[in-house]
Design a protein around this motif. Structure first.
Motif, PDB file in Angstrom:
ATOM      1  N   TRP A 126      34.216  44.734  38.399  1.00  0.00           N
ATOM      2  CA  TRP A 126      33.369  45.318  39.432  1.00  0.00           C
ATOM      3  C   TRP A 126      32.219  44.378  39.771  1.00  0.00           C
ATOM      4  O   TRP A 126      31.572  43.832  38.886  1.00  0.00           O
ATOM      5  N   GLU A 127      31.997  44.203  41.063  1.00  0.00           N
ATOM      6  CA  GLU A 127      30.823  43.511  41.577  1.00  0.00           C
ATOM      7  C   GLU A 127      30.071  44.517  42.437  1.00  0.00           C
ATOM      8  O   GLU A 127      30.385  44.707  43.606  1.00  0.00           O
ATOM      9  N   GLY A 128      29.115  45.212  41.825  1.00  0.00           N
ATOM     10  CA  GLY A 128      28.463  46.308  42.532  1.00  0.00           C
ATOM     11  C   GLY A 128      29.467  47.413  42.800  1.00  0.00           C
ATOM     12  O   GLY A 128      30.119  47.912  41.876  1.00  0.00           O
ATOM     13  N   ASP A 129      29.617  47.793  44.066  1.00  0.00           N
ATOM     14  CA  ASP A 129      30.548  48.850  44.444  1.00  0.00           C
ATOM     15  C   ASP A 129      31.913  48.319  44.845  1.00  0.00           C
ATOM     16  O   ASP A 129      32.743  49.064  45.387  1.00  0.00           O
ATOM     17  N   THR A 130      32.167  47.050  44.607  1.00  0.00           N
ATOM     18  CA  THR A 130      33.424  46.418  45.016  1.00  0.00           C
ATOM     19  C   THR A 130      34.279  46.060  43.805  1.00  0.00           C
ATOM     20  O   THR A 130      33.792  45.413  42.870  1.00  0.00           O
ATOM     21  N   LEU A 131      35.536  46.481  43.819  1.00  0.00           N
ATOM     22  CA  LEU A 131      36.492  46.056  42.814  1.00  0.00           C
ATOM     23  C   LEU A 131      37.066  44.714  43.248  1.00  0.00           C
ATOM     24  O   LEU A 131      37.729  44.615  44.287  1.00  0.00           O
ATOM     25  N   THR A 132      36.797  43.674  42.472  1.00  0.00           N
ATOM     26  CA  THR A 132      37.280  42.330  42.775  1.00  0.00           C
ATOM     27  C   THR A 132      38.449  42.010  41.859  1.00  0.00           C
ATOM     28  O   THR A 132      38.355  42.163  40.631  1.00  0.00           O
ATOM     29  N   VAL A 133      39.546  41.564  42.461  1.00  0.00           N
ATOM     30  CA  VAL A 133      40.796  41.367  41.726  1.00  0.00           C
ATOM     31  C   VAL A 133      41.265  39.929  41.892  1.00  0.00           C
ATOM     32  O   VAL A 133      41.332  39.410  43.008  1.00  0.00           O
ATOM     33  N   ASP A 134      41.592  39.305  40.767  1.00  0.00           N
ATOM     34  CA  ASP A 134      42.086  37.928  40.735  1.00  0.00           C
ATOM     35  C   ASP A 134      43.576  37.976  40.390  1.00  0.00           C
ATOM     36  O   ASP A 134      43.954  38.578  39.383  1.00  0.00           O
ATOM     37  N   VAL A 135      44.411  37.350  41.226  1.00  0.00           N
ATOM     38  CA  VAL A 135      45.858  37.457  41.056  1.00  0.00           C
ATOM     39  C   VAL A 135      46.503  36.076  41.080  1.00  0.00           C
ATOM     40  O   VAL A 135      46.266  35.282  41.998  1.00  0.00           O
ATOM     41  N   ILE A 136      47.331  35.796  40.074  1.00  0.00           N
ATOM     42  CA  ILE A 136      48.124  34.574  40.011  1.00  0.00           C
ATOM     43  C   ILE A 136      49.537  34.951  39.570  1.00  0.00           C
ATOM     44  O   ILE A 136      49.838  36.123  39.371  1.00  0.00           O
ATOM     45  N   GLY A 137      50.393  33.946  39.388  1.00  0.00           N
ATOM     46  CA  GLY A 137      51.709  34.205  38.809  1.00  0.00           C
ATOM     47  C   GLY A 137      52.718  34.791  39.763  1.00  0.00           C
ATOM     48  O   GLY A 137      53.525  35.641  39.377  1.00  0.00           O
ATOM     49  N   PHE A 138      52.708  34.323  41.004  1.00  0.00           N
ATOM     50  CA  PHE A 138      53.646  34.844  42.000  1.00  0.00           C
ATOM     51  C   PHE A 138      54.965  34.065  42.000  1.00  0.00           C
ATOM     52  O   PHE A 138      54.989  32.851  41.731  1.00  0.00           O
ATOM     53  N   ASN A 139      56.038  34.751  42.370  1.00  0.00           N
ATOM     54  CA  ASN A 139      57.260  34.039  42.718  1.00  0.00           C
ATOM     55  C   ASN A 139      57.179  33.634  44.193  1.00  0.00           C
ATOM     56  O   ASN A 139      56.179  33.906  44.862  1.00  0.00           O
ATOM     57  N   GLU A 140      58.217  32.997  44.704  1.00  0.00           N
ATOM     58  CA  GLU A 140      58.198  32.533  46.089  1.00  0.00           C
ATOM     59  C   GLU A 140      59.121  33.363  46.984  1.00  0.00           C
ATOM     60  O   GLU A 140      59.541  32.909  48.041  1.00  0.00           O
ATOM     61  N   ALA A 141      59.403  34.605  46.559  1.00  0.00           N
ATOM     62  CA  ALA A 141      60.368  35.438  47.267  1.00  0.00           C
ATOM     63  C   ALA A 141      59.743  36.323  48.330  1.00  0.00           C
ATOM     64  O   ALA A 141      60.436  37.150  48.927  1.00  0.00           O
ATOM     65  N   THR A 142      58.418  36.192  48.578  1.00  0.00           N
ATOM     66  CA  THR A 142      57.750  37.070  49.539  1.00  0.00           C
ATOM     67  C   THR A 142      57.073  36.259  50.639  1.00  0.00           C
ATOM     68  O   THR A 142      56.886  35.047  50.514  1.00  0.00           O
ATOM     69  N   TRP A 143      56.720  36.956  51.713  1.00  0.00           N
ATOM     70  CA  TRP A 143      55.872  36.402  52.771  1.00  0.00           C
ATOM     71  C   TRP A 143      54.494  37.050  52.631  1.00  0.00           C
ATOM     72  O   TRP A 143      54.373  38.174  52.152  1.00  0.00           O
ATOM     73  N   LEU A 144      53.461  36.365  53.118  1.00  0.00           N
ATOM     74  CA  LEU A 144      52.127  36.947  53.063  1.00  0.00           C
ATOM     75  C   LEU A 144      51.979  38.122  54.017  1.00  0.00           C
ATOM     76  O   LEU A 144      51.152  39.014  53.792  1.00  0.00           O
ATOM     77  N   ASP A 145      52.747  38.120  55.094  1.00  0.00           N
ATOM     78  CA  ASP A 145      52.673  39.192  56.091  1.00  0.00           C
ATOM     79  C   ASP A 145      53.984  39.221  56.872  1.00  0.00           C
ATOM     80  O   ASP A 145      54.874  38.388  56.691  1.00  0.00           O
ATOM     81  N   GLN A 146      54.107  40.216  57.749  1.00  0.00           N
ATOM     82  CA  GLN A 146      55.310  40.348  58.555  1.00  0.00           C
ATOM     83  C   GLN A 146      55.513  39.158  59.488  1.00  0.00           C
ATOM     84  O   GLN A 146      56.633  38.773  59.799  1.00  0.00           O
TER      85      GLN A 146
END
Length: 266
Positions: free
Chosen positions: A175-195
């Motif tokens: 938590w940073e104040g009222d914001t939940l901050t999330v750090d994400v790594i470890g992805f495969n390459e099977a997805t797109w960032l968006d449509q």
């Protein structure tokens, strides 16, 4: 509109009806309702937990993302309502891949083949989701996008040293104040960032920020850091409305998708 999204959008419209009520006769397939507020009550401040943090999931309802086709905000405005247009800093090969996907109408979109959308696309797929905060983690349960769940650990742990590449990655938050901050790594390459087809590699590092600005609004901000695909990190943001009275429906999407024959592209 791409044919593959029709079923998703129709289900989204249906899922907006409160439990026990039928869908309005005037509902139009493909139109995402704009109003998320309760028709009888003013929007109130974000609810809070005893520890003082905002309760990201409290209330009878669900978060219901709008269609967010292009994280850069390009294309039809009603389908990419980001807070600011982004000039995406592509690496040359990534720009070529993105442009090819635009030209062939996203013919090979992995989500249309019932694969999990990945992050951040999971937060831009128009199916409701709910958030549950526990003492050591925050759980996301999604109706669509292959009906998956996501755990964000908030107990101070570090990332796994060598995470197994996955669709949703390895997530740790604080938590940073009222914001939940999330750090994400470890992805495969099977997805797109968006449509729209923004690509990424296994070097993708995502920083997400979730802020419940009031009872009916969740602000989502995401920073994309993938030096193999982009020359520098880039950030986009948008809001996700609360759908009062909405519960998650059972959703089935199998790899033997009968609609795939219609994904002809160009």
């Amino acid at each position: 509109m791409r044919v593959s999204l029709t079923g998703a959008i129709i289900l989204t419209v249906l899922s907006l009806r409160p439990t026990g009520q039928s869908a309005p006769g005037a509902a139009v397939a493909g139109r995402i309702p704009e109003r998320s507020e309760s028709p009888t009550s003013p929007v109130r401040p974000a609810p809070r937990l005893p520890d003082g943090h905002p309760d990201l999931g409290n209330g009878k309802g669900s978060w219901n993302p709008r269609v967010m086709a292009n994280l850069a905000g390009l294309g039809e405005p009603t389908r990419s309502r980001v807070e600011r247009i982004v000039d995406v800093p592509f690496q040359p090969w990534a720009k070529a891949v993105y442009e090819e996907r635009q030209q062939n109408l996203q013919q090979h979109d992995p989500e249309s083949r019932c694969l999990p959308p990945g992050i951040p696309r999971m937060m831009a797929t128009p199916f409701p989701f709910q958030i549950f905060q526990l003492s050591d983690r925050v759980l996301f349960v999604f109706e669509g996008g292959a009906h998956v769940w996501r755990a964000i650990y908030t107990d101070g742990r570090a990332h796994h040293k060598d995470p197994n590449p996955s669709f949703l990655g390895d997530s740790v938050g604080h938590w940073e104040g009222d914001t939940l901050t999330v750090d994400v790594i470890g992805f495969n390459e099977a997805t797109w960032l968006d449509q729209a087809g923004h690509p990424h590699t296994d070097a993708l590092h995502v920083i997400e920020r979730f802020t419940r600005t009031n009872e009916a609004t969740l602000r989502y901000e995401v920073t994309i850091d993938d030096p193999k695909a982009y020359t520098k990190p880039w950030t986009t943001s948008y809001t996700i409305p609360w759908a009062f009275g909405t519960e998650l429906y059972e959703y089935i999407c199998q790899e033997n998708n009968k609609d795939l024959a219609h994904m002809v592209g160009k």
